[in-house]
Design a protein around this motif. Structure first.
Motif, mmCIF file in Angstrom:
data_model
loop_
_atom_site.group_PDB
_atom_site.id
_atom_site.type_symbol
_atom_site.label_atom_id
_atom_site.label_comp_id
_atom_site.label_asym_id
_atom_site.label_seq_id
_atom_site.Cartn_x
_atom_site.Cartn_y
_atom_site.Cartn_z
ATOM 1 N N SER A 278 8.971 16.878 -33.223
ATOM 2 C CA SER A 278 10.271 16.331 -32.843
ATOM 3 C C SER A 278 10.153 14.959 -32.183
ATOM 4 O O SER A 278 11.156 14.346 -31.844
ATOM 5 N N GLU A 279 8.938 14.487 -32.011
ATOM 6 C CA GLU A 279 8.771 13.217 -31.304
ATOM 7 C C GLU A 279 7.529 12.543 -31.851
ATOM 8 O O GLU A 279 6.410 13.050 -31.672
ATOM 9 N N PHE A 280 7.706 11.443 -32.541
ATOM 10 C CA PHE A 280 6.553 10.778 -33.145
ATOM 11 C C PHE A 280 6.851 9.304 -33.389
ATOM 12 O O PHE A 280 7.995 8.868 -33.290
ATOM 13 N N SER B 41 13.683 4.264 -30.567
ATOM 14 C CA SER B 41 13.509 2.952 -29.947
ATOM 15 C C SER B 41 12.330 2.311 -30.654
ATOM 16 O O SER B 41 11.195 2.724 -30.486
ATOM 17 N N GLY B 42 12.631 1.320 -31.469
ATOM 18 C CA GLY B 42 11.608 0.722 -32.312
ATOM 19 C C GLY B 42 11.083 1.758 -33.288
ATOM 20 O O GLY B 42 11.852 2.418 -33.981
ATOM 21 N N ARG B 43 9.787 1.953 -33.266
ATOM 22 C CA ARG B 43 9.180 2.887 -34.216
ATOM 23 C C ARG B 43 9.186 4.332 -33.704
ATOM 24 O O ARG B 43 8.815 5.245 -34.414
ATOM 25 N N LYS B 44 9.543 4.508 -32.440
ATOM 26 C CA LYS B 44 9.518 5.861 -31.897
ATOM 27 C C LYS B 44 10.746 6.643 -32.341
ATOM 28 O O LYS B 44 11.867 6.145 -32.266
ATOM 29 N N ILE B 45 10.514 7.863 -32.793
ATOM 30 C CA ILE B 45 11.601 8.714 -33.264
ATOM 31 C C ILE B 45 11.602 10.010 -32.465
ATOM 32 O O ILE B 45 10.553 10.640 -32.289
ATOM 33 N N ILE B 46 12.763 10.393 -31.977
ATOM 34 C CA ILE B 46 12.928 11.731 -31.398
ATOM 35 C C ILE B 46 13.995 12.449 -32.204
ATOM 36 O O ILE B 46 15.113 11.946 -32.350
ATOM 37 N N ILE B 47 13.644 13.600 -32.736
ATOM 38 C CA ILE B 47 14.607 14.368 -33.511
ATOM 39 C C ILE B 47 15.334 15.338 -32.589
ATOM 40 O O ILE B 47 14.709 16.197 -31.968
ATOM 41 N N HIS B 48 16.646 15.180 -32.483
ATOM 42 C CA HIS B 48 17.440 16.035 -31.598
ATOM 43 C C HIS B 48 18.039 17.224 -32.320
ATOM 44 O O HIS B 48 18.170 18.300 -31.767
ATOM 45 N N ASP B 49 18.455 16.992 -33.556
ATOM 46 C CA ASP B 49 19.181 18.060 -34.257
ATOM 47 C C ASP B 49 18.605 18.243 -35.658
ATOM 48 O O ASP B 49 19.136 17.755 -36.650
ATOM 49 N N PHE C 238 22.804 7.827 -37.363
ATOM 50 C CA PHE C 238 22.203 9.093 -36.913
ATOM 51 C C PHE C 238 22.156 9.149 -35.387
ATOM 52 O O PHE C 238 22.391 10.195 -34.784
ATOM 53 N N LYS C 239 21.826 8.027 -34.760
ATOM 54 C CA LYS C 239 21.785 7.960 -33.301
ATOM 55 C C LYS C 239 23.164 8.230 -32.727
ATOM 56 O O LYS C 239 23.325 9.019 -31.795
ATOM 57 N N ASN C 240 24.176 7.573 -33.293
ATOM 58 C CA ASN C 240 25.550 7.723 -32.791
ATOM 59 C C ASN C 240 26.044 9.162 -32.891
ATOM 60 O O ASN C 240 26.938 9.561 -32.156
ATOM 61 N N HIS C 241 25.462 9.919 -33.799
ATOM 62 C CA HIS C 241 25.870 11.315 -33.934
ATOM 63 C C HIS C 241 24.868 12.252 -33.287
ATOM 64 O O HIS C 241 24.869 13.457 -33.539
ATOM 65 N N ASP C 242 24.001 11.693 -32.438
ATOM 66 C CA ASP C 242 23.046 12.489 -31.653
ATOM 67 C C ASP C 242 22.125 13.350 -32.505
ATOM 68 O O ASP C 242 21.679 14.418 -32.084
ATOM 69 N N LEU C 243 21.854 12.904 -33.716
ATOM 70 C CA LEU C 243 20.879 13.631 -34.526
ATOM 71 C C LEU C 243 19.464 13.234 -34.130
ATOM 72 O O LEU C 243 18.552 14.054 -34.127
ATOM 73 N N ILE C 244 19.310 11.950 -33.826
ATOM 74 C CA ILE C 244 17.993 11.451 -33.438
ATOM 75 C C ILE C 244 18.161 10.439 -32.313
ATOM 76 O O ILE C 244 19.279 10.042 -31.980
ATOM 77 N N LYS C 245 17.039 10.084 -31.698
ATOM 78 C CA LYS C 245 17.011 8.936 -30.812
ATOM 79 C C LYS C 245 15.895 8.043 -31.321
ATOM 80 O O LYS C 245 14.842 8.533 -31.736
#
Lengths: 250, 250
Positions: A187-189, A225-233, A216-223
């Motif tokens: 979920s975080e890479f 910042s640059g190349r970092k991805i956090i999958i929320h949903d 996707f960010k605006n709908h809180d699916l992911i976060k």
DNA sequence: CGGAGAGTTGACAAAAGTCAAACACGGTGG
DNA sequence: CCACCGTGTTTGACTTTTGTCAACTCTCCG
């Protein structure tokens, strides 16, 4: 949804083909084989079959035991998705090989349907394996091959059948799974590629990649910042891939 | 044109990896191998290499002798077109196999470039072949595999990188070549598939297929009546595929 | 002759591309 | 330490391509 279905299979009789005077024998066998070798091998491991228009040559999921070579006629192969979406991933005609995707898991990965009455040759996969200790290794690499073929088949599904949202959701989920398999966080890479590279991979432009990430960010699916991805949903990402209608909805 | 190029290759030293305690050894070798077998085979046919960010692991056209397995790091593989167009067809990470496309013609079919400093394992392809008479057959089927992989790679190029005109031109030219190989007319043939099936194959809709055929007819590139196709201007069809600008121009 | 399936075409809508400006950020050198 | 540069990313305005939906035509066959 596009209808590319075939009719239900009927009876499939044997065809009267002989390998030793077949004009495409070089497809099934290496040129270096002697006439006798060819005769022996074809007698031991080759069968023939007629498939009528609309009939299935093989079904996805069906147990794999032979590779097929088209002797005459025309086929389409279809890959189906869980949600019922289906896409043609190849047309096969005389000399083309069918069923290579079956080796990885011992079952075919796509449906193959005759577009006209056709004759195929069945090459028994089990008998063309060697008896030496190296057999295991060969069998292993055959599976590697076959998995790569399936990966590319899935790639054609993605490129040919998905919109930008779906492609990117599919990409993220795929990456997430691969990281998880390697015991990294699913979920975080960090992405290792630029937006431009990602765009090239997904058949999009970097502008579209950026916009979709923002969406996707605006709908809180992911976060991101640059190349970092956090999958929320994760679930919602999945549903985007599977359900076209959701894609528009949000 | 998207820039997905890599830097020019530098020196690539050996990495210090041992197969018998590698966490992804099941990728390179079948599970059934004994510890001793694994040790022997890896000693005989496995080497290791470090590839720094931006360096090429292999070049398209380069002589093939090993299959690569990613031990650590991240790669992109790129397929290039005659006209300079290039597209990423895969990202490879730990455990992924690279170079399967090299077997068909003994040379790699795509460039592979490290996105970060990476370690790969080289599995010598020649030594994993068996010594029996069946070896020829295995070698043959490996090539069949590899050709299918290359076909699917080209498919991803088509689906990911071409517009409707280019896809359909490419499809017609591909079909023309295949018919010619079978000693049928390359300039006059019948399609065996419906427009809907063709659309599914090319990642388009049947409306777009129809419109593009009409457009091609109006410019005297082809003549169609129903499923019958006559190719009038093969060269121009080719130029549509190769040159994006022409696509708009006519 | 009529009906079904396939193909074509038009009007319109939506998705994605293009081009350009602005912004972020890490590295380098003054 | 900070200004500057290059590369990568985001965003906006606008255009183009392709999809959608529906009507209409064609053709093949019974």
């Amino acid at each position: 949804m596009i209808n590319v279905k075939g009719k239900s299979p009927k009876h499939s009789p044997q065809a009267g083909i002989r390998c030793d005077d077949c004009p495409i024998q070089n497809v099934c066998f290496p040129k270096e084989l002697s006439h006798q070798e060819l005769k022996d091998i074809s007698a031991a491991s080759v069968k023939h079959r007629i498939v009528h228009q609309g009939e299935f040559l093989c079904h996805a999921g069906e147990r794999f035991s032979s590779i097929y070579v088209v002797h005459s006629g025309f086929f389409k192969s279809i890959k189906r998705f869980y949600n019922g979406y289906e896409q043609i991933i190849g047309f096969q005609m005389s000399g083309d090989v069918i069923g290579l995707d079956g080796i990885a898991s011992n079952s075919f990965a796509s449906d193959v349907i005759a577009l006209e009455t056709s004759e195929v040759c069945l090459i028994d996969y089990t008998t063309i394996e060697s008896d030496t200790t190296v057999k295991k290794l060969h069998r292993h690499f055959d599976k590697v091959f076959s998995r790569e073929i399936i990966r590319l088949q899935n790639m054609t599904l993605l490129l040919g059948g998905m919109n930008a949202n779906q492609k990117i959701a599919a990409f993220l989920i795929n990456l997430s799974k691969r990281f998880e398999k390697l015991s990294y966080s699913p979920s975080e890479f960090y992405l290792r590629m630029t937006r431009v590279e990602l765009a090239s991979y997904l058949g999009l432009t970097n502008a579209t990649i950026s916009r979709t990430f923002t969406q996707f960010k605006n709908h809180d699916l992911i976060k991101t910042s640059g190349r970092k991805i956090i999958i929320h949903d994760y679930e919602k990402l999945l549903s985007i891939i599977l359900d076209n209608s959701l894609t528009q909805g949000f």
